[in-house]
Design an enzyme around this catalytic site. Structure first.
Site, short mmCIF file in Angstrom:
data_model
loop_
_atom_site.label_atom_id
_atom_site.label_comp_id
_atom_site.label_asym_id
_atom_site.label_seq_id
_atom_site.Cartn_x
_atom_site.Cartn_y
_atom_site.Cartn_z
CB SER A 224 -0.95 0.01 1.21
OG SER A 224 -0.23 0.08 2.42
CE LYS B 44 -3.29 1.75 5.02
NZ LYS B 44 -3.04 1.27 3.65
#
Length: 601
Positions: free
Chosen positions: A455, A498
Site C-alpha cells: 500500500s 489510515k
C-alpha cells in the site's frame, strides 16, 4: 525557556489549493447510508441471509446417497446450534424408530457371552433413535462411536451407544477441529459413512473383543463445520475428500448492494433485537450499518455473524442502560470501546505530537512524504492508522534503488514486490533508453518493527520522483495506494483507520485548511469515517483526494504534469519528466567534462 521543537518549513507554493479542492471528495461520500424506505420491516431469521447455504443443506439432506457435507463457517461454536435448529424445523421427519436393540446373554465360567440384535421397537431399546439432528463440537472416540464395557468383578458386558448411534436416521454435526486433533477418528467415521454400517472394534489394539458383536446398518448423514484453513487441512490429509463429500458455506459477509438485500438484513436485525427485547429506530439501524461497514471495509458487504450482531446490541443496551436504542447510543458504545482499547494508539500519537517520532504536517520537503500505515499489536483486538515518514535520497550511481527495510530483513515479500513495481513503473513512464545514472535509498524513517504490504508503492513512486526531479513534496498531504507497472492506482485495506490516523495528528496540532490525504479512487466504497472527519471535510478544514493513476497523484502533489502533454510550459510548470531528464543530461555533461579534464591533465 528553550524551545526544542523543529523549525517547520514554509508552505508549498506549487501546490494549487483551489485545484485540489475541486478534486476532493464531498462530505456526503464519507459515510454510507441505507436506502430502504419502509421501516420497521417484517422480522426474518438468519437463514434468510443465506440462500446458497440453505439450498446446499436442503439438497444434501434429500440426496439419496450423499452422507457427508463439509461446511465452511466462521466459528463452529456460533453456527452449530443454529444449524441443528434449522434442520430440526425444516427437515422434520415423521417420528419413526431407527436402530436396533442389542440383546446380551451374559456368559459364565463355562460359556462366552452371546450378543444378537433385533429391530428396535421403542426408544427404550438401547440403540434406538428418532432420526434427530445432534451436534457435538468436541468428542472423543468413546463419545462418538460408543464403547464396549466389561464389569471388573462380574465380567458382565455392556454396550454403550455413541453419537453415531443416537443420530442414526438423522444428522450429526461435528467440528473439523475435533477430527484434526484426533485424526484416528476420521478413518473410522469415513468407513461408517461410506458403508452405512457400524462395526464394533476393541478400543485396545492388542486386545480382542470377548465375543462376537453383530454389526448393524446405519442411516447417517454427517455435517463437518470448520473454517477455511481447517477444511483445507482436512482435504490435504484426505486427498479424495470431495469425491464422496459435498461442500457448502455459510457466508461470513452478505451483500447489501440492492434495496431488497438491505431490507432482508434490516429484518434480520429486527429479529435479533426482538430476541434481546431491544427496540431500534431507523437512524439507529443506519448507524449500526455504518459501524459494520467500518469492519468489513465495503459498504456493499457487511458481517453476517449472529454472535457479532448480538454482542453489539447487548453492548449498546448495557452501556446506555436502555432497551430503546438510538444512533447516539451506538456511537456512544463505539467511542467507549475505542477509548477502552486505545492506550497503545494514544501513546503512539503522543510520540508524534511530542516529536519523539518525527512526522511533519506543514510545509514542503524534497524527498520526503507521509505514507499511511495500519498498526497491529499482538494481543489487542483493534488496529489503528499511523502516518509514517518515507524518505528518499539520490546520488550519482548505477541505477540501484536500495530498500533499507528489505536489506535489513525488516520488510516482507509483498513490500519488496511493491518496491520493485514502483521502480519498474518509473522506468516505464519515463521511457528511459538506459538505466538511471542515479542510485537511491528508500527508508521508512523511525520504523523498528517488521512491515509488509504494497500500500506504500504509490508513496514510494512519488518520493522517488521528488528526489530525482529535486522538487519538494507537501507535508500536509499524506498518501496511500498500491500501483501497477503502468501507473494505475489500486485499492488498499484499512483506509478508514489510515485517514483517521493522519487526521487525528493534524487536528491535535491544529487544522490549517490545507491538510488532507490521497487515496485510491477504488477505496471510496470502503469509506465509513468518523463524524469528526466528516465535519472537518464539510467545513473545508480537511480534504480527501481520490486518484485513479500516478498522473493525478503527481498533479495534486507537485502542481505539475508528470509527462509532457504538448503544453506551453513555464519554468514553474515544467513537467516532472522534463526536470528529471534535464538532471540526467546535467549528469552526462558533468561526466564528459570530467573525462576531457582527465586527459588534458
Amino acid at each position: 525557556m528553550v524551545n526544542f521543537s523543529r523549525k517547520r518549513p514554509a508552505v508549498s507554493s506549487l501546490f494549487s489549493q483551489q485545484q485540489a479542492i475541486e478534486q476532493s471528495l464531498n462530505w456526503q461520500a464519507l459515510q454510507p447510508d441505507l436506502v430502504i424506505q419502509d421501516f420497521p420491516l417484517e422480522p426474518v431469521n438468519f437463514w434468510a441471509l443465506q440462500p446458497n447455504a440453505t439450498q446446499g443443506i436442503d439438497l444434501f439432506l434429500r440426496h439419496p446417497t450423499r452422507s457427508l457435507l463439509m461446511m465452511k463457517v466462521g466459528e463452529p461454536v456460533e453456527y452449530a446450534e443454529l444449524l441443528q435448529n434449522f434442520i430440526s424445523q425444516n427437515h422434520h421427519k415423521v417420528r419413526s424408530i431407527f436402530g436396533v436393540n442389542y440383546v446380551i446373554e451374559q456368559g459364565d465360567s463355562f460359556s462366552f457371552p452371546h450378543v444378537y440384535t433385533e429391530p428396535a421397537k421403542s426408544l427404550d431399546d438401547n440403540f434406538a433413535s428418532q432420526g434427530e439432528a445432534l451436534s457435538a463440537l468436541y468428542c472423543d472416540q468413546f463419545q462418538l462411536f460408543g464403547s464396549f464395557r466389561i464389569h471388573p468383578r462380574s465380567q458382565d458386558i455392556q454396550l454403550v451407544p455413541g453419537l453415531v448411534h443416537k443420530a442414526n436416521g438423522g444428522v450429526l454435526i461435528l467440528s473439523a477441529a475435533t477430527l484434526l486433533s484426533q485424526f484416528d477418528l476420521w478413518g473410522r467415521l469415513k468407513q461408517i459413512l461410506q458403508t452405512q454400517t457400524f462395526d464394533w472394534y476393541s478400543a485396545h489394539p492388542f486386545k480382542n473383543l470377548p465375543c462376537d458383536i453383530p454389526s448393524y446398518a446405519l442411516n447417517l448423514k454427517v455435517i463437518v463445520l470448520g473454517n477455511r484453513t481447517e477444511l483445507a487441512t482436512l482435504a490435504e490429509l484426505e486427498e479424495n475428500l470431495y469425491s464422496f463429500a459435498d461442500y457448502a458455506e455459510i457466508e461470513s459477509y452478505i451483500s447489501v448492494a440492492e434495496v431488497e438485500e438491505q431490507k432482508t438484513w434490516a429484518g434480520y436485525v429486527q429479529q435479533m433485537a426482538q430476541e434481546q427485547n431491544i427496540e431500534l429506530d431507523f437512524l439507529a439501524l443506519n448507524k449500526l450499518y455504518q459501524l459494520l461497514v467500518r469492519e468489513s471495509e465495503n459498504r456493499f458487504l457487511i458481517n453476517a455473524s449472529p454472535l457479532k450482531l448480538k454482542e453489539i446490541l447487548q453492548d449498546a443496551s448495557t452501556f446506555t442502560e436502555k432497551t430503546a436504542l438510538s444512533a447516539v447510543d451506538f456511537e456512544g458504545i463505539f467511542q467507549q470501546k475505542l477509548a477502552q482499547y486505545g492506550f497503545l494508539k494514544e501513546q503512539t500519537y503522543a510520540d508524534i505530537l511530542n516529536e519523539q517520532v518525527y512526522v511533519e504536517t506543514q510545509g514542503e520537503i524534497v524527498g520526503q512524504i507521509n505514507g499511511l500505515s495500519v498498526i497491529e499489536y499482538p494481543g489487542t483486538p483493534v488496529c489503528f492508522g499511523e502516518p509514517s515518514r518515507i524518505s528518499c535520497i539520490v546520488q550519482f550511481g548505477d541505477g540501484e534503488v536500495i530498500d533499507v527495510e528489505r536489506k535489513n530483513e525488516l520488510a516482507g515479500n509483498i513490500h519488496g514486490k511493491g518496491m520493485m513495481i514502483a521502480q519498474a513503473c518509473l522506468s516505464n513512464i519515463l521511457d528511459l533508453p538506459s538505466q538511471l545514472p542515479f542510485s537511491a535509498s528508500l527508508v521508512f524513517e523511525q520504523s523498528y518493527g517488521e512491515i509488509d504490504g504494497d500500500s506504500a508503492s504509490l508513496a514510494i513512486f512519488c518520493v522517488l520522483v521528488s528526489a530525482l526531479a529535486d522538487l519538494p513534496l507537501p507535508q500536509h498531504i499524506a498518501i496511500t495506494g498500491s500501483i501497477d507497472q503502468f501507473g494505475l492506482v489500486h485499492s488498499v485495506g484499512g483506509v478508514n483507520d489510515k485517514i483517521e490516523g493522519f487526521f487525528t495528528i493534524c487536528q491535535r496540532r491544529g487544522l490549517t485548511g490545507k491538510q488532507g490525504v490521497i487515496i485510491p479512487m477504488t477505496t471510496i466504497q470502503q469509506l465509513s469515517l468518523s463524524d469528526d472527519v466528516k465535519s472537518a471535510v464539510k467545513n473545508g478544514e480537511f480534504f480527501i483526494y481520490p486518484v485513479e493513476d500516478i498522473y493525478q497523484a503527481c498533479e495534486l502533489l507537485f502542481g505539475r504534469d508528470l509527462l509532457d502533454e504538448n503544453k506551453d510550459y513555464t519554468e514553474k510548470t515544467e513537467s516532472l519528466s522534463r526536470l528529471i531528464q534535464r538532471r540526467i543530461e546535467g549528469r552526462a555533461d558533468s561526466e564528459r567534462k570530467s573525462f576531457w579534464h582527465f586527459f588534458r591533465s
